[in-house]
Scaffold this active site. Structure first.
Site, mmCIF file in Angstrom:
data_model
loop_
_atom_site.group_PDB
_atom_site.id
_atom_site.type_symbol
_atom_site.label_atom_id
_atom_site.label_comp_id
_atom_site.label_asym_id
_atom_site.label_seq_id
_atom_site.Cartn_x
_atom_site.Cartn_y
_atom_site.Cartn_z
ATOM 1 N N HIS A 1 27.446 13.686 43.573
ATOM 2 C CA HIS A 1 25.984 13.808 43.561
ATOM 3 C C HIS A 1 25.560 15.076 42.819
ATOM 4 O O HIS A 1 24.669 15.048 41.969
ATOM 5 C CB HIS A 1 25.450 13.875 44.989
ATOM 6 C CG HIS A 1 25.624 12.612 45.773
ATOM 7 N ND1 HIS A 1 25.324 11.367 45.275
ATOM 8 C CD2 HIS A 1 26.051 12.406 47.053
ATOM 9 C CE1 HIS A 1 25.557 10.442 46.195
ATOM 10 N NE2 HIS A 1 25.996 11.052 47.277
ATOM 11 N N HIS B 1 32.847 13.590 47.385
ATOM 12 C CA HIS B 1 31.673 12.713 47.412
ATOM 13 C C HIS B 1 30.416 13.492 47.042
ATOM 14 O O HIS B 1 29.652 13.087 46.146
ATOM 15 C CB HIS B 1 31.527 12.101 48.806
ATOM 16 C CG HIS B 1 30.328 11.215 48.967
ATOM 17 N ND1 HIS B 1 30.397 9.853 48.847
ATOM 18 C CD2 HIS B 1 29.022 11.505 49.222
ATOM 19 C CE1 HIS B 1 29.192 9.326 49.024
ATOM 20 N NE2 HIS B 1 28.334 10.316 49.253
ATOM 21 N N GLU B 2 30.209 14.624 47.722
ATOM 22 C CA GLU B 2 29.011 15.414 47.461
ATOM 23 C C GLU B 2 29.047 16.041 46.069
ATOM 24 O O GLU B 2 28.006 16.228 45.441
ATOM 25 C CB GLU B 2 28.839 16.493 48.539
ATOM 26 C CG GLU B 2 28.718 15.965 49.956
ATOM 27 C CD GLU B 2 27.622 14.917 50.118
ATOM 28 O OE1 GLU B 2 26.645 14.944 49.333
ATOM 29 O OE2 GLU B 2 27.746 14.060 51.007
#
Length: 424
Positions: free
Chosen positions: A25, A21-22
């Protein structure tokens, strides 16, 4: 050794879904030219920290998520005001370091009083050095040192807010997107490992056996073919087997099975549950075959669809208050369930990881302050208004939202711990 493996797999599941997920980003922020200051897994105090390039990678104490800290999202580095005395280190006619304290201990530097400074647009510093005004250009990756901490400056074109609406929206949406991609891949991997049911099955297989239950004590094994129970042919009818066993609590039943091509008969005494229904502690499955690429792709998409519907049904119950506090679970319960599923085998753990990744992606897109969904809404409003919202107001909304989420996390974690203490 088995317990060590379960713990390792439980930690790995959390690490994978948060990291992917990170990373979403991080990757799209870097691609847009945004300075990423920190890539963190977890919250709270740092357990591990490594600086590589412009980014510091950290592992933090509280395993409740993670974050990517981009330049310009929060108040930037320590502000330097005219009249303040600083020291600078110059290399190739560019300032590479600005020192704000312990100036007398610095060697090979130029000391002076700040006359003018611009670290965002012009990247220049004018100092009063012994009565003479000297102007220096600043390297776009210069470091500011204060209280023993180094912080890279962020020119305006490296800040989150300077990028286009599309670039910022993609950097935010990429986190949940990576969770969806991971979920799709893992569901496909699960289908490849578990296979798909054969058409028109004529037999039933033992799939899982619960420890301490009659089936385990009777040496029933995974993969055994259930031929008949008390002389009644079962075929592929799981409900028929459940009905016969359920009507025989504390009464021995004869189960004819086929193991490795050999016919065997096992006597099992079903154990009554709280409702007095006989249980032997097995789950059964239909025979499976290997899935083709097309079946894997379509099957993964179908699982994504079905699980998404289930997740939103759960959200609906939360919104309308159709739940009890004990129904909610935090990191502790998630870790507990994950460890239980890890003991069932890698196929089940893969499916569970896919579900968690899908849930994390969907949850982060909810319009709740501090989550990605809320940040996307602010970007959308900016696109409609054609001017940004006051960053201080937006930061306050996200701060309040984050505080409320952490408060809820503490409540459910406390509830999880109490439940464990009570042995529920």
């Amino acid at each position: 050794m088995h317990m060590i493996q379960v713990v390792f797999l439980t930690i790995l599941v959390f690490f994978v879904i948060v990291t992917i997920h990170e990373w979403g980003h991080y990757f799209f922020a870097k691609r847009a030219g945004i300075l990423v200051r920190e890539f963190a897994i977890g919250f709270g105090p740092k357990l591990f920290s490594l600086k590589k390039g412009e980014t510091r990678y950290t592992l933090r104490l509280i395993p409740a998520g993670g974050f990517v800290r981009m330049a310009g999202e929060d108040p930037e580095i320590v502000d330097v005001q005219p009249g303040q005395t600083i020291a600078v280190r110059v290399k190739d006619n560019l300032i590479t370091r600005l020192y704000l304290d312990r100036l007398d201990e610095r060697s090979g530097v130029i000391r002076g009083e700040v006359v003018k400074i611009d670290l965002e647009r012009k990247l220049s510093v004018t100092l009063d050095v012994e009565g003479e005004h000297e102007t220096y250009s600043v390297h776009p990756a210069a470091l500011m040192i204060a209280k023993g901490k180094e912080t890279q400056i962020a020119p305006l074109d490296r800040q989150f807010g300077s990028k286009t609406v599309g670039q910022r929206a993609l950097a935010i949406f990429a986190g949940p997107l990576m969770n969806f991609v991971l979920a799709f891949i893992l569901f496909g991997a699960y289908i490849q490992m578990a296979g798909i049911p054969v058409e028109s099955p004529d037999k039933l297989l033992v799939n899982e056996i619960s420890e301490g239950m009659p089936a385990a004590k009777a040496d029933l094994r995974k993969g055994d073919v259930i031929d008949s129970v008390n002389g009644v042919k079962i075929g592929a009818d799981f409900d028929k087997m459940i009905e016969i066993i359920g009507k025989s609590p504390n009464v021995p039943v004869k189960m004819d099975i086929i193991r490795d091509g050999k016919a065997l008969q096992i006597n099992i005494t079903p154990k009554p549950n709280d409702e007095g229904v006989g249980k032997v502690g097995i789950t059964a499955a239909l025979p499976t075959r290997s899935a083709t690429f097309t079946e894997t792709f379509t099957g993964s998409a179908k699982l994504m669809k079905n699980m998404t519907i289930s997740i939103f049904e759960g959200f609906k119950k939360l919104i309308f208050g159709e739940f009890k506090l004990d129904d909610l679970g935090g990191p502790v319960r998630t870790a507990e369930v994950t460890s239980q599923i890890a003991q069932q085998g890698i196929a089940q753990l893969t499916s569970w990881t896919a579900l968690l990744s899908l849930y994390l992606g969907i949850f982060n897109l909810l319009p709740i302050p501090a989550l990605d969904g809320s940040r996307l809404i602010f970007i959308g409003i900016e696109a409609i208004r054609r001017r940004p919202i006051d960053p201080n107001r937006e930061s306050m909304v996200h701060f309040v939202g984050f505080a409320l989420i952490m408060l809820l996390m503490l409540v459910v974690t406390y509830n999880d711990i109490l439940r464990l203490v009570r042995g529920e």
